[in-house]
Write a protein that holds these residues in place. Structure first.
Motif, short mmCIF file in Angstrom:
data_model
loop_
_atom_site.label_atom_id
_atom_site.label_comp_id
_atom_site.label_asym_id
_atom_site.label_seq_id
_atom_site.Cartn_x
_atom_site.Cartn_y
_atom_site.Cartn_z
N GLU A 1 3.70 1.15 11.04
CA GLU A 1 3.03 0.72 12.30
C GLU A 1 1.97 -0.10 12.42
O GLU A 1 1.77 -1.06 13.37
N LYS A 2 1.08 -0.25 11.29
CA LYS A 2 0.17 -1.53 11.00
C LYS A 2 1.07 -2.76 11.12
O LYS A 2 0.44 -3.73 11.59
N ILE A 3 2.10 -2.90 10.36
CA ILE A 3 2.79 -4.11 10.29
C ILE A 3 3.41 -4.37 11.65
O ILE A 3 3.49 -5.63 11.86
N ILE A 4 3.95 -3.48 12.56
CA ILE A 4 4.26 -3.70 13.88
C ILE A 4 3.19 -4.52 14.61
O ILE A 4 3.41 -5.49 15.34
N ASN A 5 1.93 -3.91 14.41
CA ASN A 5 0.83 -4.54 15.11
C ASN A 5 0.57 -6.13 14.63
O ASN A 5 0.23 -6.94 15.65
N GLU A 6 0.77 -6.27 13.24
CA GLU A 6 0.69 -7.74 12.87
C GLU A 6 1.79 -8.70 13.56
O GLU A 6 1.58 -9.73 13.90
N ALA B 1 10.76 -3.30 11.23
CA ALA B 1 9.39 -2.39 11.22
C ALA B 1 9.58 -1.09 12.07
O ALA B 1 9.00 -0.13 11.61
N LYS B 2 9.92 -1.35 13.46
CA LYS B 2 9.88 -0.20 14.35
C LYS B 2 10.69 0.82 13.80
O LYS B 2 10.56 1.92 13.84
N TYR B 3 12.03 0.40 13.21
CA TYR B 3 13.09 1.42 12.61
C TYR B 3 12.49 2.18 11.49
O TYR B 3 12.66 3.26 11.35
N PHE B 4 11.81 1.58 10.75
CA PHE B 4 11.08 2.05 9.34
C PHE B 4 10.06 3.02 9.86
O PHE B 4 9.93 4.07 9.25
N ALA B 5 9.30 2.59 10.98
CA ALA B 5 8.07 3.25 11.24
C ALA B 5 8.55 4.67 11.92
O ALA B 5 8.02 5.68 11.72
N ALA B 6 9.84 4.37 12.83
CA ALA B 6 10.33 5.75 13.13
C ALA B 6 10.97 6.68 12.21
O ALA B 6 10.89 7.88 12.31
N GLU B 7 11.60 5.94 11.02
CA GLU B 7 12.20 6.89 10.37
C GLU B 7 10.92 7.60 9.51
O GLU B 7 11.03 9.06 8.97
N VAL B 8 9.79 6.97 9.29
CA VAL B 8 8.65 7.84 8.66
C VAL B 8 8.19 8.80 9.47
O VAL B 8 8.02 10.21 9.00
N ARG B 9 8.23 8.76 10.85
CA ARG B 9 7.55 9.64 11.64
C ARG B 9 8.71 10.93 11.73
O ARG B 9 8.29 11.80 11.79
N TYR B 10 9.90 10.45 11.80
CA TYR B 10 11.09 11.25 11.99
C TYR B 10 10.85 12.47 10.70
O TYR B 10 11.06 13.69 10.77
N ASN B 11 11.07 11.79 9.56
CA ASN B 11 10.91 12.45 8.38
C ASN B 11 9.57 13.41 8.31
O ASN B 11 9.92 14.58 7.72
N LYS B 12 8.45 12.91 8.92
CA LYS B 12 7.21 13.93 8.73
C LYS B 12 7.50 14.97 9.71
O LYS B 12 7.13 16.00 9.40
N GLY B 13 8.24 14.75 10.78
CA GLY B 13 8.55 15.74 11.79
C GLY B 13 9.25 16.80 11.10
O GLY B 13 9.12 18.07 11.31
N VAL B 14 10.38 16.56 10.32
CA VAL B 14 11.39 17.42 9.86
C VAL B 14 10.54 18.02 8.94
O VAL B 14 10.61 19.41 8.88
N THR C 1 0.89 -1.10 -0.14
CA THR C 1 0.05 0.10 -0.16
C THR C 1 0.87 1.24 0.00
O THR C 1 1.82 1.11 0.09
N ASP C 2 0.36 2.42 -0.33
CA ASP C 2 0.79 3.51 -0.23
C ASP C 2 0.75 4.51 1.17
O ASP C 2 1.01 5.56 1.44
N ASP C 3 0.07 3.98 2.15
CA ASP C 3 -0.05 4.24 3.52
C ASP C 3 1.15 4.68 4.11
O ASP C 3 2.09 3.86 4.33
#
Length: 381
Positions: A85-90, A124-137, A78-80
């Motif tokens: 973060e959804k993958i982490i839950n799975e 997955a947590k690393y990639f999720a954190a990367e997405v959040r970090y880039n959003k924050g920037v 997906t493009d989500d």
């Protein structure tokens, strides 16, 4: 245990066991595979040889594992933006199933090697954190207050997902200071030495509340002393001033009541055989009610320093009433009731100190002030 109670116990136990076992099969049939697995595990912990639970466990786990892995594959396509973060839950669901099976010896005989995706979860947590970090920037680069708040939340999420990810903690601090509203709080002034300490107590309560509020907000309050020590541009000033206050207005109300009681023994006859003599007794009961009232009116004002305009102003009244009562009596005490005697046993109390009366009327003002400040500044959070 008598036979009747024993039969009742057996029936209840049977219903419980059948209910526990059937709940696993029902969940399996309805497609709630995780729930079916947990129900079977609980059943096997109490009865390791239960065949239906073993069957439910095997089928349910296979279905559950396949479903979670399929979901992970689908989510990756997906493009989500927050798909990791959804993958982490799975992965968390898969690992929880494996841990539950490992705690059940009978389950390990059926599923001895339930996989755990620890490394995959960490990635997955690393990639999720990367997405959040880039959003924050990106949010922080926008350089407006609302975007800075969004940046803060994204950096905070990155830190939660993957502790010590890059400089997320430092960036979160930067975003906070870019989003914060700085408010200079002026001291409440009272031109009286008598009430100096009481006013300081009132001011300290306000400061304590403001510090507690700012810990969970994007608002920072500065006392006059703190404001002199920092070189920042303030956004607002919070002004608190007493328009007026009166301490110790005293009123004494005196009420005189004629008391009369009939058929009271007032003596005895002088005959050789003494007999009681009854009559009517009277007296005057004076009741004193003393009231000391203290009142004040606080002017609450917030000024926007960019426009030098008042953006919020309210008047907050406060009242404290101290009361006392006692009595005096002239006449025959036989006319008194027990309630009257209780009143007469009281003596006039010493009135509170003026400082205590000042604190008394500021109490309800402080309650109003907390509510108004919370209501006003919640809009910035």
């Amino acid at each position: 245990m008598n036979s009747k109670l024993f039969r009742t116990f057996l029936i209840g136990l049977t219903v419980f066991v059948l209910g526990a076992c059937s709940s696993g099969r029902k969940s399996l049939q309805s497609g709630d595979y995780d729930k079916a697995v947990y129900a079977a595990i609980n059943r096997l912990k109490s009865n390791p040889s239960k065949g239906k639970a073993l069957e439910t466990l095997k089928k349910g786990y296979d279905y559950a594992l396949d479903r979670h892995l399929d979901r992970i594959s689908d989510i990756k396509l997906t493009d989500d933006a927050f798909k990791w973060e959804k993958i982490i839950n799975e992965y968390a669901s898969i690992n929880s199933l494996a841990n539950a099976i490992a705690s059940c010896p009978a389950c390990l005989e059926i599923i001895p090697d339930a996989p755990k995706y620890v490394a995959e979860m960490s990635d997955a947590k690393y990639f999720a954190a990367e997405v959040r970090y880039n959003k924050g920037v990106k949010f922080l680069a926008t350089k407006n207050r609302n975007s800075a708040k969004e940046a803060y939340y994204n950096f905070e999420k990155a830190e939660q997902l993957y502790p010590d990810y890059k400089d997320a903690q430092s960036m979160m601090d930067s975003a906070y200071w870019a989003a914060v509203i700085r408010v200079r709080v002026e001291t409440v002034e009272v031109n009286s030495r008598i009430y100096k300490l009481s006013n300081e107590y009132f001011q300290n309560k306000i400061n304590e509340f403001l510090k507690n509020y700012e810990r969970k907000s994007f608002v920072r309050f500065y006392t006059p002393e703190e404001a002199m020590m920092v070189r920042v541009k303030f956004d607002q000033v919070l002004q608190l001033n007493f328009d007026d206050f009166i301490v110790g207005q005293t009123y004494i109300k005196e009420r005189i009541e004629d008391i009369k009681k009939e058929n009271v023994k007032i003596g005895e006859t002088r005959d050789s055989v003494k007999r009681p003599v009854y009559g009517t007794v009277t007296g005057k009961l004076t009741t004193f009610d003393k009231t000391i009232t203290s009142t004040g009116l606080l002017d609450f004002r917030i000024v926007d320093l960019a426009t030098n305009k008042v953006i919020n102003q309210e008047k907050m009244p406060g009242t404290y009433i101290w009361t006392d009562y006692w009595g005096a009596y002239r006449g025959d005490e036989s006319a008194l009731t027990n309630e009257d005697k209780t009143l007469l046993a009281r003596r006039e109390s010493r009135m509170p100190a003026p400082q205590d009366l000042f604190i008394g009327f500021t109490g309800p003002i402080y309650d109003q002030l907390r509510q108004r400040i919370t209501t006003f500044y919640n809009r910035y959070n």
